[in-house]
Design an enzyme around this catalytic site. Structure first.
Site, PDB file in Angstrom:
ATOM      1  N   ASN A   8       0.830  -1.137   0.019  1.00  0.00           N
ATOM      2  CA  ASN A   8       0.018   0.109   0.186  1.00  0.00           C
ATOM      3  C   ASN A   8       0.914   1.195  -0.004  1.00  0.00           C
ATOM      4  OD1 ASN A   8      -1.958   1.762   0.356  1.00  0.00           O
ATOM      5  ND2 ASN A   8      -2.389   1.568   2.583  1.00  0.00           N
ATOM      6  N   HIS A  88      -9.680   0.914   4.608  1.00  0.00           N
ATOM      7  CA  HIS A  88      -8.625   1.437   5.308  1.00  0.00           C
ATOM      8  C   HIS A  88      -8.929   2.195   6.655  1.00  0.00           C
ATOM      9  CE1 HIS A  88      -4.568   2.398   6.335  1.00  0.00           C
ATOM     10  NE2 HIS A  88      -4.067   1.493   5.723  1.00  0.00           N
ATOM     11  N   GLU A 160      -5.551  -5.148  10.656  1.00  0.00           N
ATOM     12  CA  GLU A 160      -4.716  -3.986  11.135  1.00  0.00           C
ATOM     13  C   GLU A 160      -5.028  -3.237  12.193  1.00  0.00           C
ATOM     14  OE1 GLU A 160      -2.726  -2.897   7.105  1.00  0.00           O
ATOM     15  OE2 GLU A 160      -4.631  -1.667   7.139  1.00  0.00           O
ATOM     16  N   GLY A 166       2.093   2.188  10.874  1.00  0.00           N
ATOM     17  CA  GLY A 166       3.143   3.333  10.698  1.00  0.00           C
ATOM     18  C   GLY A 166       3.742   3.898  12.224  1.00  0.00           C
ATOM     19  N   SER A 203       3.064  -1.845  10.671  1.00  0.00           N
ATOM     20  CA  SER A 203       4.450  -2.000  10.997  1.00  0.00           C
ATOM     21  C   SER A 203       5.137  -3.279  10.363  1.00  0.00           C
ATOM     22  CB  SER A 203       4.762  -1.490  12.504  1.00  0.00           C
ATOM     23  OG  SER A 203       4.411  -0.115  12.508  1.00  0.00           O
ATOM     24  N   GLY A 224       2.767  -1.350   4.357  1.00  0.00           N
ATOM     25  CA  GLY A 224       2.714   0.191   4.052  1.00  0.00           C
ATOM     26  C   GLY A 224       4.124   0.686   3.844  1.00  0.00           C
TER      27      GLY A 224
HETATM   28  C1  PEP Z   1      -1.176   0.188   6.294  1.00  0.00           C
HETATM   29  O1  PEP Z   1      -1.248   1.410   5.925  1.00  0.00           O
HETATM   30  O2  PEP Z   1      -2.067  -0.375   6.000  1.00  0.00           O
HETATM   31  C2  PEP Z   1       0.197  -0.069   6.795  1.00  0.00           C
HETATM   32  C3  PEP Z   1       0.085  -1.369   7.312  1.00  0.00           C
HETATM   33  O3  PEP Z   1       1.190   0.641   6.843  1.00  0.00           O
HETATM   34  P1  PEP Z   1       2.538   0.324   7.517  1.00  0.00           P
HETATM   35  O4  PEP Z   1       3.043  -1.024   7.115  1.00  0.00           O
HETATM   36  O5  PEP Z   1       3.376   1.581   7.314  1.00  0.00           O
HETATM   37  O6  PEP Z   1       2.256   0.088   9.431  1.00  0.00           O
END
Ligand code: PEP
Length: 241
Positions: A8, A88, A160, A166, A203, A224
């Protein structure tokens, strides 16, 4: 079945960045992993390859009409998109999307024979109050309202935790495993759906991918920031085969 890695990009990468990304990816994605790349709308057409699939980060719940600024599932389909992320937490937060709207979007995506990737997860506060299971069950029931086993055969759910996105934080491995299996149990008992894929997102990076990938029942990851360079994505994919 091949594990899945969904990249993503969110609202990141310029035209120049994307040109370089596509070049660097070429020939470096294993055919043992189902990779889905979700760039911003303007760059979707640049990701055409037999090595991976292309996904969108959002779509509207109707096929056409006077809806300025929106993009429909049918338009995305005509570009070669096969997956669409829906629900999301950033869209729930910044665009005020609720479970009812998400339900309509999923129905529209499925009616166009594309594959929705539904994101669900609890906030930090809900987790502190031990409400993760309740929150997740409610999100599944409301987002998948009026659907049956056949309709759900193309659905992927991404667990998630909002506080993990993030932040560099992740739940304990055993907690992810419990929640992934809880999601599968709900889908089985409520919809008799035994083939829904469940991913973890939040993350995921080069340091934790191996451990996360070993979680029982997990079908892949949604990534992400670690996917915003081709090298980063390749590293994740190489560790997941
Ligand atoms: C996301 O935005 O779905 C995500 C998993 O972001 P990150 O990997 O940066 O935590």
């Amino acid at each position: 079945m091949n594990k899945m890695v969904v990249a993503n990009f969110k609202m990141n990468l310029s035209l120049e960045d994307v040109e370089l990304y596509v070049q660097q990816l070429k020939g470096n994605i294993s055919d043992k992993v189902n990779v889905v790349i979700c760039p911003s709308f303007p760059f979707l057409f640049m990701f055409k390859s037999d090595e991976y699939k292309v996904g969108a980060q959002n779509s509207f719940y109707l096929n056409e009409g006077s809806f300025t600024g929106e993009v429909s599932t049918t338009q995305l389909k005509s570009l070669g998109v096969s997956y669409i992320i829906v629900g999301h937490s950033e869209r729930r937060l910044y665009s005020k999307e609720d479970n009812d709207l998400i339900n309509n979007k999923i129905k529209n995506i499925l009616s166009n024979n594309l594959k929705p990737i539904l994101c669900i997860g609890e906030t930090k506060e809900e987790r502190a109050l031990h409400k993760t299971s309740i929150v997740i069950k409610k999100q599944i029931e409301q987002c998948l309202k009026d659907m049956d086993k056949d309709m759900l055969s193309d659905l992927t759910i991404a667990y998630e935790p909002i506080w993990a996105i993030g932040s560099g934080l992740t739940p304990k491995i055993v907690e992810i495993e419990e929640t992934v299996n809880y999601i599968k149990t709900i889908c089985l008992s409520k919809y008799k759906a035994d083939n829904i894929k469940v991913l973890y997102g939040g993350s995921v990076n080069r340091n934790n991918i191996r451990e996360i990938n070993n979680i029982g029942g997990l079908d892949g990851v949604l990534v992400g920031s670690a996917s915003w360079s081709a090298r980063g994505l390749i590293e994740i994919v190489n560790n997941i085969e």
